[in-house]
Design a protein around this motif. Structure first.
Motif, PDB file in Angstrom:
ATOM      1  N   PRO A 268       1.100  -0.904  -0.097  1.00  0.00           N
ATOM      2  CA  PRO A 268       0.073  -0.281  -0.220  1.00  0.00           C
ATOM      3  C   PRO A 268       0.801   0.980  -0.282  1.00  0.00           C
ATOM      4  O   PRO A 268       0.404   2.681  -0.459  1.00  0.00           O
ATOM      5  CB  PRO A 268      -1.141   0.144   1.454  1.00  0.00           C
ATOM      6  N   LEU A 269       2.582   1.373   0.441  1.00  0.00           N
ATOM      7  CA  LEU A 269       2.710   2.280   0.605  1.00  0.00           C
ATOM      8  C   LEU A 269       4.038   2.387   0.322  1.00  0.00           C
ATOM      9  O   LEU A 269       5.059   2.973   0.292  1.00  0.00           O
ATOM     10  CB  LEU A 269       2.981   2.700   2.479  1.00  0.00           C
ATOM     11  N   ALA A 270       4.101   2.013  -1.165  1.00  0.00           N
ATOM     12  CA  ALA A 270       5.216   1.739  -1.756  1.00  0.00           C
ATOM     13  C   ALA A 270       5.368   2.854  -2.493  1.00  0.00           C
ATOM     14  O   ALA A 270       4.523   3.186  -3.265  1.00  0.00           O
ATOM     15  CB  ALA A 270       5.047   0.735  -2.939  1.00  0.00           C
ATOM     16  N   PRO A 271       6.503   3.780  -2.614  1.00  0.00           N
ATOM     17  CA  PRO A 271       6.880   4.517  -3.286  1.00  0.00           C
ATOM     18  C   PRO A 271       7.482   4.229  -4.776  1.00  0.00           C
ATOM     19  O   PRO A 271       7.187   3.450  -5.550  1.00  0.00           O
ATOM     20  CB  PRO A 271       8.622   4.953  -2.578  1.00  0.00           C
ATOM     21  N   VAL A 272       7.114   5.526  -5.056  1.00  0.00           N
ATOM     22  CA  VAL A 272       6.907   5.346  -6.715  1.00  0.00           C
ATOM     23  C   VAL A 272       8.224   5.825  -6.785  1.00  0.00           C
ATOM     24  O   VAL A 272       8.844   7.041  -6.513  1.00  0.00           O
ATOM     25  CB  VAL A 272       6.214   7.057  -7.568  1.00  0.00           C
ATOM     26  N   LEU A 309       5.571   4.746 -12.023  1.00  0.00           N
ATOM     27  CA  LEU A 309       5.652   3.538 -11.335  1.00  0.00           C
ATOM     28  C   LEU A 309       5.823   3.456 -10.296  1.00  0.00           C
ATOM     29  O   LEU A 309       6.979   3.652 -10.105  1.00  0.00           O
ATOM     30  CB  LEU A 309       6.338   2.912 -12.872  1.00  0.00           C
ATOM     31  N   ARG A 310       5.430   2.538  -9.314  1.00  0.00           N
ATOM     32  CA  ARG A 310       5.565   2.220  -8.065  1.00  0.00           C
ATOM     33  C   ARG A 310       5.916   1.033  -7.932  1.00  0.00           C
ATOM     34  O   ARG A 310       6.633   0.293  -8.518  1.00  0.00           O
ATOM     35  CB  ARG A 310       4.411   1.764  -7.460  1.00  0.00           C
ATOM     36  N   VAL A 343      10.749  14.087 -16.498  1.00  0.00           N
ATOM     37  CA  VAL A 343      10.904  12.479 -15.556  1.00  0.00           C
ATOM     38  C   VAL A 343      11.587  11.882 -14.959  1.00  0.00           C
ATOM     39  O   VAL A 343      12.692  12.698 -14.489  1.00  0.00           O
ATOM     40  CB  VAL A 343      11.463  11.299 -16.885  1.00  0.00           C
ATOM     41  N   VAL A 344      11.046  11.494 -13.527  1.00  0.00           N
ATOM     42  CA  VAL A 344      11.655  11.741 -12.120  1.00  0.00           C
ATOM     43  C   VAL A 344      11.601  10.393 -11.473  1.00  0.00           C
ATOM     44  O   VAL A 344      10.491   9.796 -11.941  1.00  0.00           O
ATOM     45  CB  VAL A 344      10.377  12.429 -11.330  1.00  0.00           C
ATOM     46  N   PHE A 345      12.990   9.666 -11.841  1.00  0.00           N
ATOM     47  CA  PHE A 345      13.830   8.437 -11.202  1.00  0.00           C
ATOM     48  C   PHE A 345      14.235   8.800  -9.511  1.00  0.00           C
ATOM     49  O   PHE A 345      14.827   9.736  -9.518  1.00  0.00           O
ATOM     50  CB  PHE A 345      14.890   7.955 -12.013  1.00  0.00           C
ATOM     51  N   GLU A 346      13.326   8.135  -8.447  1.00  0.00           N
ATOM     52  CA  GLU A 346      14.141   8.184  -7.515  1.00  0.00           C
ATOM     53  C   GLU A 346      13.845   9.395  -6.548  1.00  0.00           C
ATOM     54  O   GLU A 346      14.732  10.475  -6.187  1.00  0.00           O
ATOM     55  CB  GLU A 346      15.278   7.712  -7.054  1.00  0.00           C
ATOM     56  N   ASP A 347      12.721  10.746  -6.917  1.00  0.00           N
ATOM     57  CA  ASP A 347      12.593  11.939  -6.864  1.00  0.00           C
ATOM     58  C   ASP A 347      13.078  12.929  -7.269  1.00  0.00           C
ATOM     59  O   ASP A 347      13.595  13.545  -6.684  1.00  0.00           O
ATOM     60  CB  ASP A 347      12.826  11.907  -4.650  1.00  0.00           C
ATOM     61  N   ALA A 348      14.167  12.257  -7.974  1.00  0.00           N
ATOM     62  CA  ALA A 348      15.168  13.151  -9.023  1.00  0.00           C
ATOM     63  C   ALA A 348      14.814  13.070 -10.479  1.00  0.00           C
ATOM     64  O   ALA A 348      14.891  11.860 -11.141  1.00  0.00           O
ATOM     65  CB  ALA A 348      16.860  12.763  -8.691  1.00  0.00           C
ATOM     66  N   PRO A 349      14.602  14.327 -10.765  1.00  0.00           N
ATOM     67  CA  PRO A 349      14.835  14.444 -12.419  1.00  0.00           C
ATOM     68  C   PRO A 349      15.724  13.613 -13.044  1.00  0.00           C
ATOM     69  O   PRO A 349      16.997  14.435 -12.598  1.00  0.00           O
ATOM     70  CB  PRO A 349      14.361  15.674 -12.920  1.00  0.00           C
ATOM     71  N   LEU A 350      15.950  13.612 -14.451  1.00  0.00           N
ATOM     72  CA  LEU A 350      16.624  12.708 -15.053  1.00  0.00           C
ATOM     73  C   LEU A 350      17.757  13.905 -15.636  1.00  0.00           C
ATOM     74  O   LEU A 350      19.125  13.496 -15.274  1.00  0.00           O
ATOM     75  CB  LEU A 350      16.034  12.224 -16.336  1.00  0.00           C
ATOM     76  N   ASP A 351      17.635  14.902 -15.922  1.00  0.00           N
ATOM     77  CA  ASP A 351      18.773  16.125 -15.834  1.00  0.00           C
ATOM     78  C   ASP A 351      19.037  15.696 -14.877  1.00  0.00           C
ATOM     79  O   ASP A 351      20.662  16.404 -14.975  1.00  0.00           O
ATOM     80  CB  ASP A 351      17.987  17.463 -16.318  1.00  0.00           C
ATOM     81  N   LEU A 478      11.343  -5.244  -7.723  1.00  0.00           N
ATOM     82  CA  LEU A 478      11.264  -4.698  -9.230  1.00  0.00           C
ATOM     83  C   LEU A 478       9.867  -4.126  -9.101  1.00  0.00           C
ATOM     84  O   LEU A 478       8.567  -4.846  -9.365  1.00  0.00           O
ATOM     85  CB  LEU A 478      11.709  -6.142 -10.366  1.00  0.00           C
ATOM     86  N   ALA A 479      10.519  -3.754 -10.446  1.00  0.00           N
ATOM     87  CA  ALA A 479       8.760  -2.653 -11.124  1.00  0.00           C
ATOM     88  C   ALA A 479       9.324  -2.821 -12.380  1.00  0.00           C
ATOM     89  O   ALA A 479      10.041  -2.345 -12.471  1.00  0.00           O
ATOM     90  CB  ALA A 479       9.032  -0.878 -10.405  1.00  0.00           C
ATOM     91  N   TYR A 480       8.140  -2.624 -12.709  1.00  0.00           N
ATOM     92  CA  TYR A 480       8.945  -3.685 -14.109  1.00  0.00           C
ATOM     93  C   TYR A 480       7.617  -2.486 -15.101  1.00  0.00           C
ATOM     94  O   TYR A 480       6.293  -1.911 -14.900  1.00  0.00           O
ATOM     95  CB  TYR A 480       7.795  -4.561 -14.487  1.00  0.00           C
TER      96      TYR A 480
END
Length: 535
Positions: A268-272, A309-310, A343-351, A478-480
């Motif tokens: 339920p609380l899985a992070p994005v 994606l969580r 696009v954000v991965f682990e709370d940081a923009p890809l840039d 894993l997230a797919y």
């Protein structure tokens, strides 16, 4: 052999260098009948079909193949050229290799007509146009002068069907004619074959031998089904009886190999872990003709798409070829330079992932591609292929530590240490895909993009790979991102589904809700094409 039998295969054995590929096969096809020949790769299906047409130059063939009472194995090569195309025609799996790239579609269809009938080129061209129109190709008068590369996959397959039907054959052999096509195009081709077969059956009694491993297609198309395993025919019967009460263990295993839903619920609380916001991918290309000198056209392959994606979640992206599925996935991986939006991965923009962090990002997001035959280097051993990511991302490990990690990862995907010094060509398709998954897993990613990872595999091997992916997801959280046009696979694997059309997500939501109660007309059309129903 009854008076109604068109093709009778009796005790057919086909061997290459003394090794049998088909053994003591008996099969009969009646006038106007539709028979499906099913089995996994290497079971002998295509070899049987090619033996009927005497297209196996290096094979040792024994037994009898009788067509309309005449033994084809006793005919001369010159006599067989009169049979091929005129009496027995074949539609091959891959139209790009079946069509001559140097001749127009119309020239290739007309050539078949001229070869077998006393008609002029003008008459043959008119028949080619009628056939293209009959097979559902729009603007046939214009398409008749196009080359194979100028047509879509579905149009090319329709053109090969038109070519096969040019001389009104009595038997049509279709070897995996829909495998490479989208689900909607697949349904259209199937309906087309049914219509053409029924129409021809009223006139000359045309029969169809369909070679396939698509069990949904068999149920919708065939009157009878014949099941092959390792070169032998193990079961033959009416389609409904075989599917409802299979007798042979192999037939039961094939039917039970259809994807089964076994997803692990997301916490339920899985992070994005990965999120796209208003992502647009734009390509430019020269304008057609003289206008190309004065500017370029813009094409939005992905249009303002948002998707999240969580951790531990599978998001399935479905749609036809050209809908933007793979382009969106590559943009979410930061591999599309023409990307707008965020696009954000682990709370940081890809840039923000630059320098050493960019290298770490590549380890955290991995891809498993569609074709295990071309995605693995033929010049590297399995140890080198799987360990390559470690060499790049974990240079601190010693050679012994690296090998230990490689062996541990291979064990996770069901392979042992005996594979380390072997090369990709020494493995089956399913084993190669396991190697590709091991290569992605070894760097401990959080996100795996799976781009049609099972479409090149047989149904039983497909089930094994899907089961493996489910186990790995549960073990590593894993997230797919799962890209496919196979709705049976996505129903079995996904927590959520996003349906793409023309670069846009037209519907997304819980997988079972989208499958059972689709809201968008396009989603309903996809489901009807896949399952023969709208929901």
């Amino acid at each position: 052999m009854s008076d109604d039998t068109l093709l009778s295969i009796e005790q057919l054995t086909v061997a290459f260098d003394g090794v049998p590929a088909v053994s003591a096969l008996d099969l009969a096809i009646r006038n106007g009948e539709r028979v499906a020949l099913v089995g996994e790769s290497g079971s002998g299906k295509s070899v049987t079909a090619l033996a009927v047409l005497r297209l196996l130059a290096d094979a040792q063939i024994s037994g009898a193949i009788r067509f309309a009472g005449e033994d084809l194995l006793a005919k001369s090569e010159r006599a067989m050229r009169g049979v091929r195309g005129a009496d027995i025609a074949m539609v091959f799996q891959e139209p790009m290799t079946a069509l001559n790239p140097l001749l127009t579609i119309g020239e290739q269809i007309a050539e078949a007509v001229i070869q077998h009938e006393d008609v002029s080129r003008a008459e043959a061209r008119l028949r080619a146009i009628k056939l293209l129109d009959r097979t559902g190709i729009e603007a046939a008068e214009r398409r008749v002068d196009h080359y194979a590369h100028q047509l879509s996959g579905g149009q090319r397959q329709r053109a090969t069907i038109a070519m096969a039907l040019a001389c009104r054959p009595r038997l049509l052999i279709a070897d995996e004619p829909t495998t490479a096509l989208d689900v909607t195009v697949r349904a259209q081709i199937l309906d087309l074959l049914l219509d053409l077969q029924r129409e021809a059956a009223r006139q000359r009694g045309m029969a169809v031998l369909m070679i396939t491993h698509d069990l949904n297609l068999v149920r919708r198309f065939a009157d009878r089904v014949a099941v092959m395993e390792r070169g032998r025919l193990v079961e033959v019967g009416e389609v409904e009886r075989v599917f409802a009460q299979p007798e042979h263990p192999y037939t039961k295993r094939l039917i039970e190999s259809r994807p089964r839903r076994a997803v692990v619920p997301v916490l339920p609380l899985a992070p994005v872990v990965l999120a796209a916001s208003d992502v647009t991918v734009t390509y430019t290309s020269p304008r057609p003709g003289f206008a190309g000198w004065f500017g370029r056209e813009r094409f939005d392959a992905v249009k303002r798409v948002s998707l999240a994606l969580r951790e531990g979640e599978t998001v399935g992206i479905v749609g036809e070829s050209g809908s933007g599925k793979s382009t969106l996935a590559m943009a979410m991986l930061g591999l599309q330079s023409a990307t707008q939006g965020q696009v954000v991965f682990e709370d940081a923009p890809l840039d923000a992932w630059r320098g050493a962090r960019r290298k770490a990002l590549r380890a955290r997001m991995q891809v498993v591609f569609q074709d295990p035959y071309s995605s693995l280097s033929p010049r590297q051993t399995v140890e080198s292929i799987v360990g390559e990511g470690l060499a790049l991302h974990r240079p601190d490990l010693s050679q012994t530590e690296r090998r230990d990690r490689v062996m541990a990862t291979l064990r996770e995907v069901g392979l042992d240490r005996t594979v380390l010094q072997r090369y990709p060509h020494e493995f089956s398709g399913g084993q190669r895909q396991r190697i590709a998954i091991a290569r992605a897993l070894i760097v401990e990613p959080r996100v795996l993009v799976l781009d049609e990872p099972t479409s090149a595999l047989d149904v039983s091997i497909q089930q094994q790979v899907l089961g493996l992916l489910t186990e790995l997801q549960a073990k590593h959280n894993l997230a797919y991102v799962f890209i496919t046009h196979d709705l049976e696979v996505i129903r079995a694997m996904a927590h959520r589904i996003a349906v793409m059309r023309a670069g846009e997500i037209v519907e997304q939501g819980d997988a079972e809700r989208v499958i059972d109660a689709p809201e968008h007309p396009y989603t309903r059309r996809l489901l009807e094409a896949a399952f023969g129903r709208a929901a």
